[in-house]
Structure formats: structure tokens, C-alpha cells
Design a protein around this motif. Structure first.
Motif, PDB file in Angstrom:
ATOM      1  N   HIS A   1     -17.278  10.508   1.565  1.00  0.00           N
ATOM      2  CA  HIS A   1     -16.454   9.466   0.938  1.00  0.00           C
ATOM      3  C   HIS A   1     -15.611   8.764   1.997  1.00  0.00           C
ATOM      4  O   HIS A   1     -15.022   9.420   2.857  1.00  0.00           O
ATOM      5  CB  HIS A   1     -15.548  10.096  -0.125  1.00  0.00           C
ATOM      6  N   GLY A   2     -15.537   7.440   1.915  1.00  0.00           N
ATOM      7  CA  GLY A   2     -14.860   6.637   2.936  1.00  0.00           C
ATOM      8  C   GLY A   2     -13.366   6.521   2.787  1.00  0.00           C
ATOM      9  O   GLY A   2     -12.824   5.410   2.794  1.00  0.00           O
ATOM     10  N   SER A   3     -12.676   7.645   2.666  1.00  0.00           N
ATOM     11  CA  SER A   3     -11.217   7.639   2.648  1.00  0.00           C
ATOM     12  C   SER A   3     -10.721   9.035   2.991  1.00  0.00           C
ATOM     13  O   SER A   3     -11.511   9.980   3.115  1.00  0.00           O
ATOM     14  CB  SER A   3     -10.675   7.229   1.270  1.00  0.00           C
ATOM     15  N   ILE A   4      -9.399   9.142   3.132  1.00  0.00           N
ATOM     16  CA  ILE A   4      -8.783  10.444   3.358  1.00  0.00           C
ATOM     17  C   ILE A   4      -8.358  10.966   1.991  1.00  0.00           C
ATOM     18  O   ILE A   4      -7.249  10.721   1.531  1.00  0.00           O
ATOM     19  CB  ILE A   4      -7.568  10.329   4.304  1.00  0.00           C
TER      20      ILE A   4
ATOM     21  N   ALA B   1      -7.766   0.433   1.402  1.00  0.00           N
ATOM     22  CA  ALA B   1      -6.933   0.925   2.496  1.00  0.00           C
ATOM     23  C   ALA B   1      -6.326  -0.247   3.269  1.00  0.00           C
ATOM     24  O   ALA B   1      -5.140  -0.226   3.633  1.00  0.00           O
ATOM     25  CB  ALA B   1      -7.754   1.818   3.421  1.00  0.00           C
ATOM     26  N   ILE B   2      -7.122  -1.279   3.529  1.00  0.00           N
ATOM     27  CA  ILE B   2      -6.611  -2.473   4.210  1.00  0.00           C
ATOM     28  C   ILE B   2      -5.652  -3.224   3.296  1.00  0.00           C
ATOM     29  O   ILE B   2      -4.559  -3.638   3.704  1.00  0.00           O
ATOM     30  CB  ILE B   2      -7.773  -3.389   4.638  1.00  0.00           C
ATOM     31  N   TRP B   3      -6.045  -3.424   2.069  1.00  0.00           N
ATOM     32  CA  TRP B   3      -5.243  -4.143   1.064  1.00  0.00           C
ATOM     33  C   TRP B   3      -3.843  -3.547   0.937  1.00  0.00           C
ATOM     34  O   TRP B   3      -2.854  -4.267   0.801  1.00  0.00           O
ATOM     35  CB  TRP B   3      -6.002  -4.090  -0.258  1.00  0.00           C
ATOM     36  N   ALA B   4      -3.744  -2.215   1.010  1.00  0.00           N
ATOM     37  CA  ALA B   4      -2.465  -1.532   0.831  1.00  0.00           C
ATOM     38  C   ALA B   4      -1.645  -1.456   2.115  1.00  0.00           C
ATOM     39  O   ALA B   4      -0.487  -1.033   2.082  1.00  0.00           O
ATOM     40  CB  ALA B   4      -2.705  -0.128   0.290  1.00  0.00           C
ATOM     41  N   GLY B   5      -2.235  -1.851   3.235  1.00  0.00           N
ATOM     42  CA  GLY B   5      -1.509  -1.778   4.500  1.00  0.00           C
ATOM     43  C   GLY B   5      -1.499  -0.400   5.135  1.00  0.00           C
ATOM     44  O   GLY B   5      -0.640  -0.101   5.966  1.00  0.00           O
ATOM     45  N   ASP B   6      -2.466   0.441   4.787  1.00  0.00           N
ATOM     46  CA  ASP B   6      -2.550   1.775   5.389  1.00  0.00           C
ATOM     47  C   ASP B   6      -2.766   1.664   6.901  1.00  0.00           C
ATOM     48  O   ASP B   6      -3.444   0.744   7.374  1.00  0.00           O
ATOM     49  CB  ASP B   6      -3.705   2.570   4.780  1.00  0.00           C
ATOM     50  N   LYS B   7      -2.218   2.617   7.630  1.00  0.00           N
ATOM     51  CA  LYS B   7      -2.349   2.623   9.082  1.00  0.00           C
ATOM     52  C   LYS B   7      -3.570   3.414   9.556  1.00  0.00           C
ATOM     53  O   LYS B   7      -4.005   3.277  10.703  1.00  0.00           O
ATOM     54  CB  LYS B   7      -1.091   3.208   9.728  1.00  0.00           C
ATOM     55  N   GLU B   8      -4.116   4.254   8.680  1.00  0.00           N
ATOM     56  CA  GLU B   8      -5.307   5.009   9.042  1.00  0.00           C
ATOM     57  C   GLU B   8      -6.180   5.245   7.812  1.00  0.00           C
ATOM     58  O   GLU B   8      -5.720   5.147   6.676  1.00  0.00           O
ATOM     59  CB  GLU B   8      -4.953   6.345   9.697  1.00  0.00           C
ATOM     60  N   THR B   9      -7.417   5.532   8.081  1.00  0.00           N
ATOM     61  CA  THR B   9      -8.358   5.918   7.025  1.00  0.00           C
ATOM     62  C   THR B   9      -9.315   6.936   7.639  1.00  0.00           C
ATOM     63  O   THR B   9      -9.024   7.515   8.677  1.00  0.00           O
ATOM     64  CB  THR B   9      -9.098   4.697   6.453  1.00  0.00           C
ATOM     65  N   GLY B  10     -10.443   7.155   7.012  1.00  0.00           N
ATOM     66  CA  GLY B  10     -11.371   8.133   7.557  1.00  0.00           C
ATOM     67  C   GLY B  10     -12.483   8.443   6.583  1.00  0.00           C
ATOM     68  O   GLY B  10     -12.755   7.669   5.656  1.00  0.00           O
ATOM     69  N   VAL B  11     -13.147   9.561   6.811  1.00  0.00           N
ATOM     70  CA  VAL B  11     -14.180  10.031   5.891  1.00  0.00           C
ATOM     71  C   VAL B  11     -13.847  11.457   5.479  1.00  0.00           C
ATOM     72  O   VAL B  11     -13.337  12.252   6.279  1.00  0.00           O
ATOM     73  CB  VAL B  11     -15.595   9.985   6.508  1.00  0.00           C
TER      74      VAL B  11
ATOM     75  N   ILE C   1      -6.494   2.118  11.489  1.00  0.00           N
ATOM     76  CA  ILE C   1      -6.841   0.781  11.002  1.00  0.00           C
ATOM     77  C   ILE C   1      -6.103  -0.221  11.885  1.00  0.00           C
ATOM     78  O   ILE C   1      -4.873  -0.234  11.922  1.00  0.00           O
ATOM     79  CB  ILE C   1      -6.444   0.588   9.529  1.00  0.00           C
ATOM     80  N   GLU C   2      -6.855  -1.022  12.607  1.00  0.00           N
ATOM     81  CA  GLU C   2      -6.253  -2.012  13.498  1.00  0.00           C
ATOM     82  C   GLU C   2      -5.774  -3.226  12.707  1.00  0.00           C
ATOM     83  O   GLU C   2      -6.259  -3.503  11.609  1.00  0.00           O
ATOM     84  CB  GLU C   2      -7.264  -2.453  14.566  1.00  0.00           C
ATOM     85  N   ASP C   3      -4.833  -3.970  13.295  1.00  0.00           N
ATOM     86  CA  ASP C   3      -4.259  -5.126  12.602  1.00  0.00           C
ATOM     87  C   ASP C   3      -5.272  -6.229  12.336  1.00  0.00           C
ATOM     88  O   ASP C   3      -5.055  -7.065  11.462  1.00  0.00           O
ATOM     89  CB  ASP C   3      -3.088  -5.700  13.413  1.00  0.00           C
TER      90      ASP C   3
ATOM     91  N   LEU D   1       3.070 -14.104  -3.716  1.00  0.00           N
ATOM     92  CA  LEU D   1       3.075 -12.876  -2.926  1.00  0.00           C
ATOM     93  C   LEU D   1       3.580 -13.196  -1.520  1.00  0.00           C
ATOM     94  O   LEU D   1       3.617 -14.361  -1.104  1.00  0.00           O
ATOM     95  CB  LEU D   1       1.659 -12.293  -2.835  1.00  0.00           C
ATOM     96  N   ASP D   2       3.967 -12.177  -0.763  1.00  0.00           N
ATOM     97  CA  ASP D   2       4.418 -12.449   0.606  1.00  0.00           C
ATOM     98  C   ASP D   2       3.217 -12.633   1.525  1.00  0.00           C
ATOM     99  O   ASP D   2       2.091 -12.210   1.219  1.00  0.00           O
ATOM    100  CB  ASP D   2       5.353 -11.350   1.115  1.00  0.00           C
ATOM    101  N   ALA D   3       3.463 -13.275   2.650  1.00  0.00           N
ATOM    102  CA  ALA D   3       2.390 -13.626   3.581  1.00  0.00           C
ATOM    103  C   ALA D   3       1.706 -12.396   4.156  1.00  0.00           C
ATOM    104  O   ALA D   3       0.493 -12.406   4.413  1.00  0.00           O
ATOM    105  CB  ALA D   3       2.937 -14.500   4.707  1.00  0.00           C
ATOM    106  N   GLN D   4       2.466 -11.315   4.351  1.00  0.00           N
ATOM    107  CA  GLN D   4       1.874 -10.080   4.871  1.00  0.00           C
ATOM    108  C   GLN D   4       0.790  -9.572   3.930  1.00  0.00           C
ATOM    109  O   GLN D   4      -0.301  -9.192   4.359  1.00  0.00           O
ATOM    110  CB  GLN D   4       2.967  -9.015   5.048  1.00  0.00           C
ATOM    111  N   GLN D   5       1.089  -9.572   2.612  1.00  0.00           N
ATOM    112  CA  GLN D   5       0.119  -9.087   1.638  1.00  0.00           C
ATOM    113  C   GLN D   5      -1.104  -9.993   1.580  1.00  0.00           C
ATOM    114  O   GLN D   5      -2.244  -9.514   1.538  1.00  0.00           O
ATOM    115  CB  GLN D   5       0.749  -8.982   0.249  1.00  0.00           C
ATOM    116  N   LEU D   6      -0.879 -11.304   1.588  1.00  0.00           N
ATOM    117  CA  LEU D   6      -2.010 -12.230   1.513  1.00  0.00           C
ATOM    118  C   LEU D   6      -2.899 -12.127   2.744  1.00  0.00           C
ATOM    119  O   LEU D   6      -4.128 -12.217   2.643  1.00  0.00           O
ATOM    120  CB  LEU D   6      -1.508 -13.665   1.338  1.00  0.00           C
ATOM    121  N   ALA D   7      -2.300 -11.906   3.907  1.00  0.00           N
ATOM    122  CA  ALA D   7      -3.100 -11.730   5.119  1.00  0.00           C
ATOM    123  C   ALA D   7      -3.938 -10.456   5.018  1.00  0.00           C
ATOM    124  O   ALA D   7      -5.104 -10.435   5.451  1.00  0.00           O
ATOM    125  CB  ALA D   7      -2.192 -11.673   6.345  1.00  0.00           C
ATOM    126  N   ARG D   8      -3.366  -9.404   4.443  1.00  0.00           N
ATOM    127  CA  ARG D   8      -4.149  -8.174   4.230  1.00  0.00           C
ATOM    128  C   ARG D   8      -5.272  -8.426   3.235  1.00  0.00           C
ATOM    129  O   ARG D   8      -6.387  -7.904   3.390  1.00  0.00           O
ATOM    130  CB  ARG D   8      -3.251  -7.036   3.741  1.00  0.00           C
TER     131      ARG D   8
END
Length: 311
Positions: free
Chosen positions: A107-110, A123-133, A155-157, A213-220
Motif C-alpha cells: 500500500h502506498g502510504s505509511i 499525502a501531497i494534498w494534505a501537505g505531508d512531509k513524508e510518505t512510503g509503502v 515528499i519534496e516541495d 482557499l489559501d494559496a498554499q493549499q491550492l498549490a498543493r
């Protein structure tokens, strides 16, 4: 071990290829039925089926495991374990118990974070800093089984769901092979259900930009919804897709309305959000190829008018 493999897309095919490179014996492959694809809507086999056929492995494509004879067919392969990766078909409890050592899933998450259909995107949508399998012993719940092994990555910016998908498609097979090699010594751990989150499917409507929404969220959102369903906004009744964007400060435009175009130049298309500006770098006009704003300005310098407010 004798392994039955179940999977469908290229993500799963990467795991199947890794297993083919080991001493394990792949006795059968299960995959979704062929689907129409391309302009001609020709029935096309999945990436997993194509790889299995290229290696002369028996392929099964049941519509569902409740079909008559499906359980007996699986049992006939006398598998030690069934490995499931992005298969897309529900496995009833009686099926999970057929292989000697049950069924394990990549599974593609922690886990227990982001159970469900879209863990990479969420994971990207929520602004997580890491993910995994997570390599998990499957049970009758949705991604609720005991976790055997986890591998993580940052997860890179600038990661999109496409780039993160590719990273996990490399990390997952290595982790799977390592887990199978240590299966007798690794201890499966119960998930903490109180920490669980659900990665619901994406939708085209969710990908529509909400300028409140704020710009940070829309960019994610732009990164999470690339390459599908792709973030978009309505402009004069047409859907404009956003392929690349970043959040920037809006100190000079604090009194501007949400959705107001503040700049259209070679630097990008800036739109005011609840907090900050979304600086759009690459878009796709209807029936056109995606292109950089810097290039679009040359041919259509008046396409977007600063001061105009997008709904």
C-alpha cells in the motif's frame, strides 16, 4: 515460495517484475479484465497481464471472486502466499485464507495514515512531509491488516502525484522483495485505528480551484491532481487546466478580492486567494497542448486582464 500475484496498473507491474527477478515461483497472475483504450476503444490488457504473458505465466481475470469456481481455481495453484498490489478487486475473507500464508498487500502510504484509494495524492494534498509503502497482511477490512514492514521517503516541495508515484514504484518492489525474504522473522504489528485517515477518490469537481482557499493549499492541489484530474478554473465558460503553480506573498494585494487576477506576464498568471497569491506557471487551454504562461503571453498578451475576478 510459490506466489500468486494480483495487480493491474504499471505500478503493480513494477512489483511483479521485481518478483520475477527473484528465486520465487510466480505460479499465476490475477488482473482486471481488459478495458477499452485509445481512440478506437480497443480492448487492451493491463500492464500486469502483458508482463505475465511475456513470461508465460497463467493469467486469471475474474469479474469478482464470488463467481462460481473462483475460489477453487485459486486453490488449485497451491500458493504459499498471494501478493496484491493495486489490483482493484475486493478479496472476500474466504479468498484471503486460501494461500498457506494468506495475502499480503503493498500500500502506498505509511499506514494507518491514508487508507483507501488515493493515498499518494492525498499525502501531497494534505501537505505531508513524508510518505512510503506499507507491506500489510490483508484482512477483511479496507487496508486495516497488520503491518509487516514500512519504508519511507520524503515528499519534496515540487513533487506531483506523478513523480511521487514513480518514486514509490521503485521503493515498493525493493521493500516487497526484502519483506518476503524476511517473512519468517518479521513481526506483524496491529494498526492504531485512532490514527487512521481515509484517502478518498479524487473527482474532477474537487479539482476545480476554490479561490477562498489559501494559496498554499491550492498549490498543493495542483501538484496532487497532476496528472489526474488536473486542477482547473472556469474562465469565460471554459475550463482552464493548471499544470504548474506556486504560492507567493500577497502583501501588495491584501485588499483584492479572492479570485482576482493581479498579474499576467512572463513571470506567470497571479490570482488572489484567501491568503497569498497562486502564481500559475503552466496551463492548458481547451483543445490545446499545455504551455508555459511565459510563452502564452507572447501570442495572447491580452488573454487575462488584471483586475478581472474569476468565479
Amino acid at each position: 515460495m510459490r506466489i500468486v500475484f494480483a495487480g493491474t496498473p504499471d505500478f503493480a507491474a513494477a512489483h511483479l517484475q521485481a518478483l520475477l527477478n527473484t528465486e520465487h515461483e510466480i505460479v499465476a497472475v490475477y488482473s482486471q479484465p481488459d478495458r477499452p483504450a485509445g481512440r478506437g476503444k480497443k480492448l487492451t490488457p493491463s500492464a500486469v497481464k502483458s508482463l505475465a504473458q511475456a513470461n508465460n505465466i497463467a493469467v486469471e481475470q475474474p469479474l469478482k471472486f464470488s463467481d462460481e469456481g473462483a475460489a477453487d481455481k485459486l486453490a488449485s495453484y497451491h500458493a504459499d502466499v498471494m501478493v496484491v498490489v493495486a489490483y482493484g478487486l475486493l478479496l472476500p475473507e474466504h479468498i484471503l485464507n486460501i494461500p498457506k500464508r494468506g495475502c499480503i498487500n503493498v500500500h502506498g502510504s505509511i499506514l494507518p495514515k491514508w487508507r483507501g484509494a488515493a493515498p499518494i495524492q492525498r499525502a501531497i494534498w494534505a501537505g505531508d512531509k513524508e510518505t512510503g509503502v506499507a507491506i500489510m497482511q490483508m484482512d477483511k477490512g479496507l487496508d486495516t491488516g497488520k503491518v509487516i514492514q514500512i519504508a519511507t521517503l520524503a515528499i519534496e516541495d515540487n513533487d506531483t502525484s506523478a513523480s511521487l508515484y514513480n518514486k514509490l514504484a521503485a521503493l515498493g518492489p525493493r521493500t516487497l522483495v526484502d519483506t518476503l525474504a524476511k517473512l519468517d522473522t518479521l513481526e506483524a504489528t496491529e494498526q492504531n485505528n485512532d490514527q487512521a485517515t481515509y484517502a478518498k477518490k479524487l473527482s474532477k469537481e474537487e479539482a476545480r480551484c476554490d479561490w477562498s482557499l489559501d494559496a498554499q493549499q491550492l498549490a498543493r492541489n495542483v501538484r496532487a491532481f497532476n496528472p489526474w484530474p488536473v486542477a482547473w478554473f472556469d474562465y469565460n465558460g471554459q475550463a482552464i487546466k493548471i499544470w504548474e503553480a506556486e504560492p507567493v506573498s500577497a502583501k501588495s494585494f491584501e485588499k483584492s478580492a479572492c479570485g482576482e487576477i493581479t498579474e499576467y506576464s512572463k513571470d506567470g498568471l497571479s490570482i488572489k486567494c484567501a491568503s497569498g497569491l497562486l502564481l500559475i506557471k503552466q496551463i492548458q487551454l481547451p483543445n490545446k497542448k499545455r504551455q508555459a504562461i511565459a510563452d502564452l503571453v507572447n501570442g495572447k498578451p491580452d488573454l487575462f486582464a488584471p483586475g478581472q475576478c474569476l468565479l
